[in-house]
Scaffold this motif. Structure first.
Motif, PDB file in Angstrom:
ATOM      1  N   ILE A 235       0.843  -1.181   0.000  1.00  0.00           N
ATOM      2  CA  ILE A 235       0.000   0.000   0.000  1.00  0.00           C
ATOM      3  C   ILE A 235       0.890   1.247   0.000  1.00  0.00           C
ATOM      4  CG2 ILE A 235      -1.643   1.341   1.373  1.00  0.00           C
ATOM      5  CD1 ILE A 235      -2.931  -1.038   0.140  1.00  0.00           C
ATOM      6  N   ILE A 236       0.605   2.171  -0.886  1.00  0.00           N
ATOM      7  CA  ILE A 236       1.362   3.422  -0.924  1.00  0.00           C
ATOM      8  C   ILE A 236       0.740   4.372   0.093  1.00  0.00           C
ATOM      9  CG2 ILE A 236       2.114   5.352  -2.347  1.00  0.00           C
ATOM     10  CD1 ILE A 236       1.876   3.522  -4.771  1.00  0.00           C
ATOM     11  N   ALA A 237       1.340   4.431   1.262  1.00  0.00           N
ATOM     12  CA  ALA A 237       0.837   5.272   2.337  1.00  0.00           C
ATOM     13  C   ALA A 237       2.016   5.983   2.978  1.00  0.00           C
ATOM     14  CB  ALA A 237       0.077   4.431   3.363  1.00  0.00           C
ATOM     15  N   PRO A 238       2.458   7.098   2.393  1.00  0.00           N
ATOM     16  CA  PRO A 238       3.603   7.825   2.947  1.00  0.00           C
ATOM     17  C   PRO A 238       3.298   8.348   4.340  1.00  0.00           C
ATOM     18  CG  PRO A 238       2.494   9.136   1.275  1.00  0.00           C
ATOM     19  CD  PRO A 238       1.881   7.772   1.226  1.00  0.00           C
ATOM     20  N   ARG A 239       4.315   8.378   5.157  1.00  0.00           N
ATOM     21  CA  ARG A 239       4.144   8.898   6.505  1.00  0.00           C
ATOM     22  C   ARG A 239       3.884  10.404   6.452  1.00  0.00           C
ATOM     23  NH1 ARG A 239       4.944   5.887  10.771  1.00  0.00           N
ATOM     24  NH2 ARG A 239       5.710   3.771  10.450  1.00  0.00           N
ATOM     25  N   LEU A 431      -1.826   6.030  10.366  1.00  0.00           N
ATOM     26  CA  LEU A 431      -1.640   7.468  10.487  1.00  0.00           C
ATOM     27  C   LEU A 431      -2.410   8.207   9.393  1.00  0.00           C
ATOM     28  CD1 LEU A 431       2.173   7.600  11.362  1.00  0.00           C
ATOM     29  CD2 LEU A 431       0.227   7.817  12.919  1.00  0.00           C
ATOM     30  N   GLN A 432      -2.410   7.629   8.174  1.00  0.00           N
ATOM     31  CA  GLN A 432      -3.197   8.230   7.096  1.00  0.00           C
ATOM     32  C   GLN A 432      -4.685   8.179   7.428  1.00  0.00           C
ATOM     33  OE1 GLN A 432      -2.419   9.706   4.255  1.00  0.00           O
ATOM     34  NE2 GLN A 432      -0.204   9.440   4.193  1.00  0.00           N
ATOM     35  N   ALA A 433      -5.117   7.071   8.032  1.00  0.00           N
ATOM     36  CA  ALA A 433      -6.522   6.954   8.417  1.00  0.00           C
ATOM     37  C   ALA A 433      -6.894   8.004   9.452  1.00  0.00           C
ATOM     38  CB  ALA A 433      -6.797   5.558   8.962  1.00  0.00           C
ATOM     39  N   ARG A 434      -5.992   8.240  10.398  1.00  0.00           N
ATOM     40  CA  ARG A 434      -6.278   9.231  11.434  1.00  0.00           C
ATOM     41  C   ARG A 434      -6.195  10.664  10.895  1.00  0.00           C
ATOM     42  NH1 ARG A 434      -9.925   8.393  14.817  1.00  0.00           N
ATOM     43  NH2 ARG A 434      -9.480   7.007  16.565  1.00  0.00           N
ATOM     44  N   MET A 435      -5.536  10.844   9.758  1.00  0.00           N
ATOM     45  CA  MET A 435      -5.590  12.157   9.115  1.00  0.00           C
ATOM     46  C   MET A 435      -6.963  12.386   8.503  1.00  0.00           C
ATOM     47  SD  MET A 435      -1.882  12.545   7.232  1.00  0.00           S
ATOM     48  CE  MET A 435      -2.372  14.108   6.468  1.00  0.00           C
ATOM     49  N   ALA A 593     -17.524   6.405   6.172  1.00  0.00           N
ATOM     50  CA  ALA A 593     -16.770   5.179   5.897  1.00  0.00           C
ATOM     51  C   ALA A 593     -15.957   5.357   4.637  1.00  0.00           C
ATOM     52  CB  ALA A 593     -17.722   3.991   5.740  1.00  0.00           C
ATOM     53  N   ARG A 594     -14.725   4.854   4.658  1.00  0.00           N
ATOM     54  CA  ARG A 594     -13.825   5.044   3.522  1.00  0.00           C
ATOM     55  C   ARG A 594     -13.007   3.793   3.239  1.00  0.00           C
ATOM     56  NH1 ARG A 594     -12.217  11.096   3.326  1.00  0.00           N
ATOM     57  NH2 ARG A 594     -13.820  12.049   4.625  1.00  0.00           N
ATOM     58  N   MET A 595     -12.783   3.558   1.964  1.00  0.00           N
ATOM     59  CA  MET A 595     -11.798   2.583   1.508  1.00  0.00           C
ATOM     60  C   MET A 595     -10.711   3.369   0.794  1.00  0.00           C
ATOM     61  SD  MET A 595     -12.079  -0.519  -1.303  1.00  0.00           S
ATOM     62  CE  MET A 595     -13.228  -1.497  -0.362  1.00  0.00           C
ATOM     63  N   THR A 596      -9.530   3.344   1.347  1.00  0.00           N
ATOM     64  CA  THR A 596      -8.434   4.110   0.743  1.00  0.00           C
ATOM     65  C   THR A 596      -7.106   3.490   1.139  1.00  0.00           C
ATOM     66  OG1 THR A 596      -7.392   6.291   0.595  1.00  0.00           O
ATOM     67  CG2 THR A 596      -8.410   5.748   2.691  1.00  0.00           C
ATOM     68  N   PRO A 597      -6.195   3.332   0.167  1.00  0.00           N
ATOM     69  CA  PRO A 597      -6.334   3.660  -1.253  1.00  0.00           C
ATOM     70  C   PRO A 597      -7.275   2.689  -1.960  1.00  0.00           C
ATOM     71  CG  PRO A 597      -4.277   2.538  -0.894  1.00  0.00           C
ATOM     72  CD  PRO A 597      -4.858   2.758   0.473  1.00  0.00           C
ATOM     73  N   PHE A 598      -7.820   3.162  -3.081  1.00  0.00           N
ATOM     74  CA  PHE A 598      -8.796   2.389  -3.847  1.00  0.00           C
ATOM     75  C   PHE A 598      -8.336   2.315  -5.294  1.00  0.00           C
ATOM     76  CE2 PHE A 598     -12.611   2.663  -6.613  1.00  0.00           C
ATOM     77  CZ  PHE A 598     -13.148   1.425  -6.346  1.00  0.00           C
TER      78      PHE A 598
END
Length: 915
Positions: A235-239, A431-435, A593-598
């Motif tokens: 998953i591309i999830a940069p800090r 952390l991305q989710a909490r953003m 509710a979110r699905m990310t990345p999609f």
């Protein structure tokens, strides 16, 4: 075909040439079974619900009749089925096809439920082909009866699948041709259907039963190394560049666990009260079910967690934070699940947990419960267990964090976790989710399922063990069914090897890759490795160290599919916030509710046909109680088309609603005060042909279709309805408007608790509930007819077989009436003219607004749900977030009058909310 028709003709002539009672009956002797057929007329006393429930039975004085199939016959039956009135118009005759043993006269009683007696003398067949023809006729009718029951069943078709396969093997009869749905069920284990394995769906259970009975299941010993896991795309999830505030609890949770955080104990108590008001299961808020699994109580007992009065009174003063976590949610079979608490007062919380554990130990001594201190990863933790896993509770502490879990693996992860580098809260994904759903929202419930959680469900361990535990469950069910069938046929020896030798069990029974087998302890069947059904060892705790060739190939197919088509698992997150709307008990839940990345490419036609998110929408017409709309791409151009289905709140003739039948369905559609509209035209609606040509509108834009359907073209909209007056009223008011937010799909439902359409909604729910009630009774009677279980014991047998409790969706109680051959099951709700049925959702639902948007690498669902709530006594039951299966809890307890402190509900907030 000519031979087949000739043989059937000979059978018909034999029936026609017999005398008196024999004019309606025939029995041809044979080995190992003879075949008989008997037709009786219904009595007037039979008409009503018992007939609708198939309360038919056939008995022979010496118990020589087996495996009957009942066929109701009506005048113009085909036309009645087409019209959907075959369940309303009483049948005229009943034909029973059956097998029997011996050559002596048969003294038969057929109950419809009125008993009718016959004496039939079996005759040898004129030639062997006659017996074959009768046998094939019985076999066809036998399978047709099961297919009819499948349309009604709300339970796994385990018994029916067993009997069909068992009789096919023993009698050398061909398996009946599969229907389209049955052919699809055959592919339940294919890689692209792997989600059904994860869900342990009924189709998977039936497919496994069929596979085992036909000796096609995986049985060779495990002698190969475990397959390598799927090479998932990261998953591309940069800090985040700056620090993101997160809750301390998240850093105590393993990253491959789902995470349902309540923030404070009072939120947890709220959800439990909501569950209690609706029978203990969120699914019961929509519709009543015919089975009750009791999952809340099962998990609560397994964890030995019971909320004390101290926690109810001072919970938020003792507990700073609480969450439900787990590696899976297989609460029906045995889940790797747990509760994690952050304490404000460590000693008070620890004392409360330990008291519960000691109480559970005392109450379950007879089950072999033991409480001991064990070492996990070099640290001491508390273990409370029973041999059958009815209780399986590990309690571990780490500073202010307290974990109670069914899984030793999760406990070990918790103890050894490096909070700053290896925890869920330390991952870039979280952390991305909490953003996106920041802590400042103060959600009542925050749910997060990481990509690692989903990847774990598709790991070699989970794929292999899911199928092994499915085999274990199947063999326990098989043994129960085989013993009952053998006892019914008079086989004195019920040992496994005897049942195999006589064809009641398949030759592969008991041969499993991991060497586990069915054992009987204190008269109860369970698995030697996993424990009792419903309390299996959590998959996370089962070491899969080797596989056989078939298992390796099975996983390799799954791996190839995901590498080629679905190489990335998308994390899911949801924030739920509740607040009070008024002082009359109405609350609002806002859901983000979110699905990310999609990645759109993975979802094929779903995303190919949808247009981009747009703010433009069709504005509901005045009087619309509900509207659903969506945006689609054109087939041959880049034009975007808006489609909407609306329902006007006008009186609806409830009598026109009836389930089943093409004509009834058409009548219901014709009576529904709804419409389908599209903009701009020409669109899909405008391409509908009328008797080979396109409809031509008149000067007012109206055109008529067959079956009373109308279309009107007006102001750029093309609209369909079965009511011209609906079109006349709605079309001038249809318009486009702008929403504040972009979306591809939107839905609005108003308050239907006291609207013109309320009787319709309630009638539909009552019809489904009655169907479920009748379905259960049909199953009880089928067990008695096919397996010879006494009528009054058939419900207990059904519940023991499937590990569920059958309940009447009409809120009635199942009981037996009649005596002897006329004994049968009914529900006390049947024929109760004073029964005031109210659909579950009408009791609480007060409105819904929702929208879905797919784009910019994410799927977003925003929803507002308005609900009215009662305020029962505060009690605590563990909620079941059964993401991959269903279940229910015990019915609501009778409320006691109490003076209860008013529950404090937070006020509306807008910070971080999109609505």
């Amino acid at each position: 075909m000519r031979i087949w028709l000739a043989l059937l003709g000979m059978v018909a002539m034999m029936l026609a040439s017999a005398s008196a009672h024999a004019a309606e009956a025939v029995a041809i002797s044979g080995q190992p079974f003879g075949v008989g057929q008997i037709t009786v007329s219904f009595q007037k006393a039979d008409f009503g619900d018992p007939v609708d429930s198939n309360s038919f039975a056939i008995h022979e004085t010496d118990n020589r009749i087996f495996y009957p199939a009942f066929e109701k016959q009506r005048v113009l039956g085909f036309l009645q089925r087409l019209a959907g009135i075959d369940g309303v118009t009483p049948p005229q005759r009943l034909t029973v096809y059956f097998l029997f043993t011996g050559n002596e006269p048969l003294n038969i009683t057929v109950s419809t439920p009125t008993p009718q007696t016959f004496r039939i003398t079996p005759t040898p067949p004129p030639h062997e082909s006659m017996l074959t023809a009768m046998e094939l006729l019985w076999w066809r009718k036998y399978h047709e009866a099961f297919r009819e029951q499948k349309e009604w069943a709300n339970y796994p078709m385990v018994m029916e699948t067993y009997l069909t396969a068992m009789l096919s093997r023993r009698l050398g009869l061909p398996m009946p041709p599969l229907s389209k749905s049955e052919m699809e069920d055959q592919d339940a284990f294919s890689p692209d259907q792997s989600v059904f394995v994860l869900m342990n769906s009924d189709k998977v259970r039936a497919a496994e039963m069929r596979s085992v009975m036909m000796d096609q299941s995986i049985t060779s010993p495990a002698d190969l190394p475990t397959p390598r896991p799927i090479n998932w795309t990261d998953i591309i999830a940069p800090r985040p560049a700056s620090e993101v505030p997160i809750e301390p609890l998240a850093k105590a949770v393993p990253p491959d666990c789902f995470y349902v955080r309540f923030g404070k104990l009072s939120n947890y108590l709220w959800l439990n009260k909501l569950l209690e008001e609706n029978g203990g299961d969120l699914g019961m808020m929509i519709a009543a079910r015919g089975v009750k699994l009791g999952l809340n109580e099962v998990v609560q007992k397994q964890l030995a967690l019971k909320q004390s009065e101290l926690s109810e009174l001072f919970g938020d003063a003792v507990v700073a934070d609480v969450a439900l976590i787990g590696r899976d949610a297989y609460t029906r079979e045995g889940a790797a699940i747990g509760m994690i608490f952050q304490a404000k007062q460590n000693d008070l919380l620890a004392n409360d947990i330990n008291k519960n554990r000691k109480d559970s130990l005392r109450l379950n001594k007879k089950l072999g419960a033991k409480l001991e201190t064990i070492k996990v990863a070099g640290q001491e933790i508390s273990a409370l267990t029973t041999p059958d896993n009815t209780i399986r509770s590990f309690y571990a502490r780490r500073g202010d964090f307290h974990l109670v879990t069914t899984s030793r693996t999760i406990a070990e992860q918790f103890i050894t976790l490096n909070a700053d580098t290896d925890s869920l809260g330390a991952t870039a994904e979280f952390l991305q989710a909490r953003m996106r759903l920041p802590l400042s929202r103060e959600d009542t419930i925050f749910c997060y399922m990481s990509s690692q959680f989903f990847q774990g469900l598709y790991s070699p361990q989970y794929r292999v063990e899911l199928r092994r535990r499915l085999r274990a469950t199947t063999e326990i069910e098989l043994l129960k069914l085989a013993r009952a069938a053998a006892m019914n046929e008079g086989l004195p020896d019920l040992k496994d090897e005897t049942l195999i030798a006589h064809g009641f069990l398949p030759t592969s029974y008991g041969r499993r890759p991991d060497g586990s087998h069915v054992v009987e302890i204190d008269g109860k069947l369970q698995d030697s490795l996993r424990g009792a059904p419903g309390n299996f060892l959590p998959i996370a705790d089962v070491a899969v160290t080797s596989v056989n060739l078939e298992e390796a190939r099975d996983f390799e197919r799954v791996r190839e599919f995901h590498v080629s088509h679905w190489s990335q698992m998308d994390p899911l997150m949801a924030g739920i916030y509740r607040f009070k709307l008024d002082d009359k008990g109405t609350e609002r839940l806002t859901i983000d509710a979110r699905m990310t990345p999609f990645v759109e490419e993975k979802y094929g036609m779903l995303t190919d046909r949808l247009g981009p998110p747009v703010k433009r929408q069709i504005v509901p017409a005045p009087g619309d109680v509900a509207m659903m709309q969506f945006v689609l791409k054109g087939d041959f151009d880049n034009q975007l088309y808006h489609y909407a289905v609306g329902l006007q709140d006008v009186p609806f003739p409830v009598d026109s609603y009836a389930s089943g039948g093409l004509l009834n369905t058409l009548r219901m559609m014709q009576s529904t005060p709804g419409y389908l509209t599209a903009w701009p035209k020409p669109g899909l609606i405008d391409r509908i042909p009328v008797l080979g040509r396109l409809a031509t509108p008149d000067q007012y834009g109206y055109s008529q279709f067959p079956f009373g359907l109308w279309r009107r073209e007006y102001n750029g909209f093309s609209t369909l309805s079965f009511h011209r007056e609906i079109l006349q009223y709605v079309t001038p008011q249809l318009a486009l408007g702008e929403d504040e937010h972009s979306a591809q799909a939107r839905i609005h439902i108003g308050d239907i608790s006291d609207a013109n359409v309320t009787p319709l909604a309630n009638a539909m729910a009552q019809s489904w509930a009655k169907r479920g009630s009748l379905s259960n009774v049909r199953f009880f009677e089928e067990i008695s007819a096919q397996l010879g279980v006494p009528v009054d014991k058939s419900k207990d047998f059904a519940e023991n077989l499937l590990a569920v409790e059958f309940v009447c969706p009409l809120d009635g109680k199942y009981e037996t009436v009649g005596e002897g051959a006329g004994e049968r099951w009914i529900s006390t709700a049947w024929g109760n003219k004073k029964l005031e049925f109210e659909a579950n959702f009408l009791k609480w639902f007060r409105g819904l607004n929702a929208r879905v948007s797919m784009g910019e690498g994410q799927v977003v669902l925003n929803a507002e749900i308005d609900m009215w709530r009662e305020k029962p006594e505060p009690t605590l039951k563990l909620p079941t977030f059964n993401f991959f299966g269903g279940g229910a809890a015990k019915p609501k307890a009778e409320k006691k009058p109490t003076k209860e402190k008013a529950e404090e509900i937070p006020p509306p907030v807008t910070q971080g909310q999109e609505f």
